[in-house]
Design a protein around this motif. Structure first.
Motif, PDB file in Angstrom:
ATOM      1  N   TYR A  20      25.700  21.724  -9.119  1.00 34.66           N
ATOM      2  CA  TYR A  20      25.183  20.503  -8.509  1.00 34.66           C
ATOM      3  C   TYR A  20      25.992  20.143  -7.264  1.00 34.66           C
ATOM      4  CZ  TYR A  20      23.258  15.889  -7.888  1.00 34.66           C
ATOM      5  OH  TYR A  20      22.625  14.798  -7.350  1.00 34.66           O
ATOM      6  N   TYR A  21      27.304  20.214  -7.383  1.00 36.98           N
ATOM      7  CA  TYR A  21      28.179  19.805  -6.289  1.00 36.98           C
ATOM      8  C   TYR A  21      27.960  20.675  -5.056  1.00 36.98           C
ATOM      9  CZ  TYR A  21      32.190  17.750  -4.028  1.00 36.98           C
ATOM     10  OH  TYR A  21      32.989  17.056  -3.155  1.00 36.98           O
ATOM     11  N   GLU A  22      27.961  21.982  -5.262  1.00 34.66           N
ATOM     12  CA  GLU A  22      27.827  22.906  -4.136  1.00 34.66           C
ATOM     13  C   GLU A  22      26.448  22.860  -3.508  1.00 34.66           C
ATOM     14  OE1 GLU A  22      29.045  26.666  -5.744  1.00 34.66           O
ATOM     15  OE2 GLU A  22      31.123  26.025  -5.968  1.00 34.66           O
ATOM     16  N   LYS A  23      25.407  22.762  -4.315  1.00 36.79           N
ATOM     17  CA  LYS A  23      24.045  22.835  -3.787  1.00 36.79           C
ATOM     18  C   LYS A  23      23.483  21.493  -3.337  1.00 36.79           C
ATOM     19  CE  LYS A  23      22.794  27.039  -6.150  1.00 36.79           C
ATOM     20  NZ  LYS A  23      21.944  27.700  -7.116  1.00 36.79           N
ATOM     21  N   ASN A  24      23.857  20.418  -4.012  1.00 37.57           N
ATOM     22  CA  ASN A  24      23.266  19.124  -3.698  1.00 37.57           C
ATOM     23  C   ASN A  24      24.215  18.214  -2.920  1.00 37.57           C
ATOM     24  OD1 ASN A  24      22.011  20.160  -6.345  1.00 37.57           O
ATOM     25  ND2 ASN A  24      20.519  18.693  -5.612  1.00 37.57           N
ATOM     26  N   HIS A  25      25.381  17.966  -3.508  1.00 29.33           N
ATOM     27  CA  HIS A  25      26.269  16.963  -2.930  1.00 29.33           C
ATOM     28  C   HIS A  25      26.796  17.395  -1.560  1.00 29.33           C
ATOM     29  CE1 HIS A  25      28.439  13.247  -3.323  1.00 29.33           C
ATOM     30  NE2 HIS A  25      29.573  13.845  -2.968  1.00 29.33           N
ATOM     31  N   MET A  26      27.271  18.602  -1.445  1.00 27.50           N
ATOM     32  CA  MET A  26      27.808  19.053  -0.152  1.00 27.50           C
ATOM     33  C   MET A  26      26.717  19.181   0.905  1.00 27.50           C
ATOM     34  SD  MET A  26      31.004  18.909  -0.289  1.00 27.50           S
ATOM     35  CE  MET A  26      31.444  19.663   1.275  1.00 27.50           C
ATOM     36  N   ALA A  27      25.503  19.426   0.495  1.00 25.99           N
ATOM     37  CA  ALA A  27      24.395  19.444   1.461  1.00 25.99           C
ATOM     38  C   ALA A  27      24.218  18.057   2.087  1.00 25.99           C
ATOM     39  CB  ALA A  27      23.109  19.894   0.775  1.00 25.99           C
ATOM     40  N   GLY A  83      27.065  10.264  -5.570  1.00 25.91           N
ATOM     41  CA  GLY A  83      28.269  10.228  -6.390  1.00 25.91           C
ATOM     42  C   GLY A  83      27.981   9.643  -7.766  1.00 25.91           C
ATOM     43  N   GLN A  84      27.103   8.665  -7.815  1.00 25.32           N
ATOM     44  CA  GLN A  84      26.711   8.091  -9.111  1.00 25.32           C
ATOM     45  C   GLN A  84      25.934   9.098  -9.946  1.00 25.32           C
ATOM     46  OE1 GLN A  84      27.805   5.139 -10.309  1.00 25.32           O
ATOM     47  NE2 GLN A  84      29.026   5.225  -8.446  1.00 25.32           N
ATOM     48  N   ASN A  85      25.125   9.930  -9.312  1.00 25.06           N
ATOM     49  CA  ASN A  85      24.386  10.969 -10.041  1.00 25.06           C
ATOM     50  C   ASN A  85      25.334  11.963 -10.710  1.00 25.06           C
ATOM     51  OD1 ASN A  85      21.977   9.866  -9.127  1.00 25.06           O
ATOM     52  ND2 ASN A  85      21.845  11.252  -7.383  1.00 25.06           N
ATOM     53  N   MET A  86      26.471  12.207 -10.071  1.00 26.73           N
ATOM     54  CA  MET A  86      27.418  13.198 -10.595  1.00 26.73           C
ATOM     55  C   MET A  86      28.220  12.693 -11.785  1.00 26.73           C
ATOM     56  SD  MET A  86      28.776  15.281  -7.300  1.00 26.73           S
ATOM     57  CE  MET A  86      29.722  13.905  -6.702  1.00 26.73           C
ATOM     58  N   ASN A  91      34.175  12.836 -16.622  1.00 26.94           N
ATOM     59  CA  ASN A  91      34.779  11.890 -17.556  1.00 26.94           C
ATOM     60  C   ASN A  91      35.312  10.665 -16.826  1.00 26.94           C
ATOM     61  OD1 ASN A  91      34.587  13.480 -20.051  1.00 26.94           O
ATOM     62  ND2 ASN A  91      35.949  14.882 -18.990  1.00 26.94           N
ATOM     63  N   GLU A  92      35.756  10.860 -15.586  1.00 28.51           N
ATOM     64  CA  GLU A  92      36.330   9.795 -14.762  1.00 28.51           C
ATOM     65  C   GLU A  92      35.781   9.910 -13.337  1.00 28.51           C
ATOM     66  OE1 GLU A  92      38.638   7.444 -15.581  1.00 28.51           O
ATOM     67  OE2 GLU A  92      38.659   8.120 -17.661  1.00 28.51           O
ATOM     68  N   PRO A  93      35.656   8.794 -12.636  1.00 31.32           N
ATOM     69  CA  PRO A  93      35.255   8.902 -11.233  1.00 31.32           C
ATOM     70  C   PRO A  93      36.342   9.608 -10.436  1.00 31.32           C
ATOM     71  CG  PRO A  93      35.518   6.592 -11.896  1.00 31.32           C
ATOM     72  CD  PRO A  93      35.837   7.424 -13.079  1.00 31.32           C
ATOM     73  N   PRO A  94      35.984  10.242  -9.346  1.00 35.16           N
ATOM     74  CA  PRO A  94      36.983  10.939  -8.532  1.00 35.16           C
ATOM     75  C   PRO A  94      37.896   9.948  -7.808  1.00 35.16           C
ATOM     76  CG  PRO A  94      34.894  10.947  -7.404  1.00 35.16           C
ATOM     77  CD  PRO A  94      34.644  10.344  -8.761  1.00 35.16           C
ATOM     78  N   LEU A  95      39.046  10.458  -7.418  1.00 39.16           N
ATOM     79  CA  LEU A  95      39.993   9.705  -6.604  1.00 39.16           C
ATOM     80  C   LEU A  95      39.672  10.010  -5.143  1.00 39.16           C
ATOM     81  CD1 LEU A  95      42.619   8.038  -6.297  1.00 39.16           C
ATOM     82  CD2 LEU A  95      43.866  10.213  -6.495  1.00 39.16           C
ATOM     83  N   LEU A  96      39.463   8.974  -4.336  1.00 38.10           N
ATOM     84  CA  LEU A  96      39.206   9.146  -2.908  1.00 38.10           C
ATOM     85  C   LEU A  96      40.408   8.671  -2.123  1.00 38.10           C
ATOM     86  CD1 LEU A  96      36.200   9.084  -4.058  1.00 38.10           C
ATOM     87  CD2 LEU A  96      35.618   8.386  -1.750  1.00 38.10           C
TER      88      LEU A  96
END
Length: 100
Positions: A20-27, A83-86, A91-96
Motif C-alpha cells: 500500500y505504501y509503495e503503490k498508493n501513498h508514495m504516488a 495517512g488515516q487509511n494506513m 499499531n501506532e501513528p508514525p512520528l513526523l
C-alpha cells in the motif's frame, strides 16, 4: 534545505503495508508541489530504543518556506488523508519530524 522525515514502527501486516505504501501513498507524495526528492528506506537496525522501527520516508524541499507552502496544498491534504487509511496496518501513528 528542509525535510519531512517520517518514522514508522513495524506494522501489523508487513506485506500489505509495504504494498500500500509503495503503490498508493508514495504516488500521492509525488504530486505534492515543491518536492525536490522523496525516498523510502527500510530500517535494518535501530539503536538506543526499544521501538521496532520499520520504515523511514524523507521528503525534501529547497526551503522551509517551500515546505510550509506544500503543506497547505490540496495535494498534501490528500497525503494526510491517506495517512488515516494506513492506520489499519499500523499499531501506532508514525512520528513526523521537520528538519532544516
Amino acid at each position: 534545505m528542509a525535510k519531512i522525515v517520517v518514522l514508522y514502527e513495524e506494522p501489523k501486516h508487513v506485506e500489505e503495508f509495504k504494498n500500500y505504501y509503495e503503490k498508493n501513498h508514495m504516488a500521492l507524495v509525488k504530486d505534492v508541489p515543491n518536492v525536490t526528492h522523496a525516498e523510502v528506506n527500510y530500517v535494518t537496525a535501530a539503536m538506543n530504543t526499544d521501538k521496532k522501527y520499520f520504515l523511514t520516508a524523507t521528503i525534501a524541499f529547497e526551503s522551509k518556506e517551500q515546505l510550509e507552502d506544500a503543506m497547505q496544498s490540496p495535494a498534501w491534504a490528500k497525503v494526510s488523508e491517506d495517512g488515516q487509511n494506513m492506520m489499519k496496518f499500523l499499531n501506532e501513528p508514525p512520528l513526523l519530524l521537520i528538519t532544516e
